[in-house]
Scaffold this motif. Sequence first.
Motif, PDB file in Angstrom:
ATOM      1  N   PHE A   1      43.458  39.010  45.577  1.00  0.00           N
ATOM      2  CA  PHE A   1      44.469  38.199  44.895  1.00  0.00           C
ATOM      3  C   PHE A   1      45.187  37.319  45.912  1.00  0.00           C
ATOM      4  N   LYS A   2      45.415  36.078  45.544  1.00  0.00           N
ATOM      5  CA  LYS A   2      46.240  35.143  46.320  1.00  0.00           C
ATOM      6  C   LYS A   2      47.319  34.649  45.370  1.00  0.00           C
TER       7      LYS A   2
ATOM      8  N   PRO B   1      43.695  36.347  40.763  1.00  0.00           N
ATOM      9  CA  PRO B   1      42.403  36.772  41.310  1.00  0.00           C
ATOM     10  C   PRO B   1      41.611  35.584  41.845  1.00  0.00           C
ATOM     11  N   THR B   2      41.042  35.759  43.037  1.00  0.00           N
ATOM     12  CA  THR B   2      40.290  34.673  43.677  1.00  0.00           C
ATOM     13  C   THR B   2      38.864  34.571  43.161  1.00  0.00           C
ATOM     14  N   GLY B   3      38.392  35.625  42.459  1.00  0.00           N
ATOM     15  CA  GLY B   3      37.003  35.650  42.030  1.00  0.00           C
ATOM     16  C   GLY B   3      36.078  36.192  43.112  1.00  0.00           C
ATOM     17  N   ARG B   4      36.658  36.659  44.226  1.00  0.00           N
ATOM     18  CA  ARG B   4      35.858  37.151  45.351  1.00  0.00           C
ATOM     19  C   ARG B   4      36.295  38.552  45.768  1.00  0.00           C
ATOM     20  N   HIS B   5      35.316  39.388  46.086  1.00  0.00           N
ATOM     21  CA  HIS B   5      35.546  40.720  46.644  1.00  0.00           C
ATOM     22  C   HIS B   5      35.924  40.551  48.114  1.00  0.00           C
ATOM     23  N   PHE B   6      36.699  41.489  48.646  1.00  0.00           N
ATOM     24  CA  PHE B   6      37.145  41.337  50.038  1.00  0.00           C
ATOM     25  C   PHE B   6      35.987  41.265  51.035  1.00  0.00           C
ATOM     26  N   SER B   7      34.827  41.818  50.694  1.00  0.00           N
ATOM     27  CA  SER B   7      33.667  41.762  51.601  1.00  0.00           C
ATOM     28  C   SER B   7      33.083  40.352  51.695  1.00  0.00           C
ATOM     29  N   GLU B   8      33.469  39.462  50.771  1.00  0.00           N
ATOM     30  CA  GLU B   8      32.969  38.093  50.765  1.00  0.00           C
ATOM     31  C   GLU B   8      33.800  37.152  51.627  1.00  0.00           C
ATOM     32  N   PHE B   9      34.879  37.659  52.215  1.00  0.00           N
ATOM     33  CA  PHE B   9      35.746  36.823  53.042  1.00  0.00           C
ATOM     34  C   PHE B   9      35.245  36.813  54.485  1.00  0.00           C
ATOM     35  N   ALA B  10      35.476  35.700  55.161  1.00  0.00           N
ATOM     36  CA  ALA B  10      35.106  35.593  56.578  1.00  0.00           C
ATOM     37  C   ALA B  10      35.847  36.669  57.372  1.00  0.00           C
TER      38      ALA B  10
ATOM     39  N   THR C   1      44.328  43.572  47.172  1.00  0.00           N
ATOM     40  CA  THR C   1      43.113  43.791  46.402  1.00  0.00           C
ATOM     41  C   THR C   1      43.334  44.696  45.191  1.00  0.00           C
ATOM     42  N   SER C   2      42.446  44.565  44.235  1.00  0.00           N
ATOM     43  CA  SER C   2      42.244  45.430  43.060  1.00  0.00           C
ATOM     44  C   SER C   2      43.339  45.388  42.004  1.00  0.00           C
ATOM     45  N   ARG C   3      44.551  45.786  42.334  1.00  0.00           N
ATOM     46  CA  ARG C   3      45.668  45.796  41.384  1.00  0.00           C
ATOM     47  C   ARG C   3      46.971  45.554  42.151  1.00  0.00           C
ATOM     48  N   ILE C   4      47.981  45.062  41.411  1.00  0.00           N
ATOM     49  CA  ILE C   4      49.316  44.843  41.973  1.00  0.00           C
ATOM     50  C   ILE C   4      50.346  45.454  41.040  1.00  0.00           C
ATOM     51  N   LEU C   5      51.204  46.284  41.601  1.00  0.00           N
ATOM     52  CA  LEU C   5      52.414  46.761  40.915  1.00  0.00           C
ATOM     53  C   LEU C   5      53.574  46.133  41.673  1.00  0.00           C
ATOM     54  N   TRP C   6      54.201  45.121  41.062  1.00  0.00           N
ATOM     55  CA  TRP C   6      55.274  44.363  41.711  1.00  0.00           C
ATOM     56  C   TRP C   6      56.581  45.093  41.450  1.00  0.00           C
ATOM     57  N   LEU C   7      57.306  45.400  42.527  1.00  0.00           N
ATOM     58  CA  LEU C   7      58.512  46.208  42.415  1.00  0.00           C
ATOM     59  C   LEU C   7      59.782  45.376  42.362  1.00  0.00           C
ATOM     60  N   ARG C   8      60.742  45.872  41.587  1.00  0.00           N
ATOM     61  CA  ARG C   8      62.077  45.276  41.489  1.00  0.00           C
ATOM     62  C   ARG C   8      63.082  46.362  41.871  1.00  0.00           C
ATOM     63  N   GLY C   9      63.963  46.048  42.826  1.00  0.00           N
ATOM     64  CA  GLY C   9      65.006  46.986  43.214  1.00  0.00           C
ATOM     65  C   GLY C   9      66.001  47.183  42.087  1.00  0.00           C
ATOM     66  N   LEU C  10      66.550  48.386  42.007  1.00  0.00           N
ATOM     67  CA  LEU C  10      67.523  48.709  40.959  1.00  0.00           C
ATOM     68  C   LEU C  10      68.924  48.962  41.513  1.00  0.00           C
TER      69      LEU C  10
END
Length: 156
Positions: A62-63, A67-76, A86-95
């Motif tokens: 993810f950028k 999703p970039t459409g590319r697996h991390f193994s496809e990056f230089a 990679t894979s999933r993002i859980l974005w946190l908010r402080g309380l």
Amino acid sequence: MLVVRIGTGTLQFYRAGVMVRSYAVSTSRRPSSNIKGSLGTPTGLHEIAERIGAGQPPGMVFKSRIPTGRHFSEFAESEAAGQLITSRILWLRGLEPGVNRGGEVDSYDRYIYVHGTNHEDRIGEPMSAGCIEMRNMDVIELFEEVRAGDQVLILA
């Protein structure tokens, strides 16, 4: 509820007060800190603000949360040397206003996530720029169990 223990490099998932699973994680290579620009993992009570990446294959990079459409193994090699989200993002908010919410200590504005990594072999050692990094299959498993609004307590 999720409890992240920076000192032991673990994340525990609790349901109805009972621990369901414990995962190895990596947190910041710098000391924990709630201050913007510190690159430290913030402490205190948070919530999952957003869940991003449902249905994407394991290892998807993810950028800017897209999703970039590319697996991390496809990056230089030069790109993959850094920390990829990679894979999933859980974005946190402080309380906690003044601790991890608002002003110079806002975890959401700092883009603090729980996410997968392209460096799974290093999980358990401090290596992030503030986020909580997990093995790709672990973050996918966790993603399926949690919802926006679930609490996340991060302890030094």
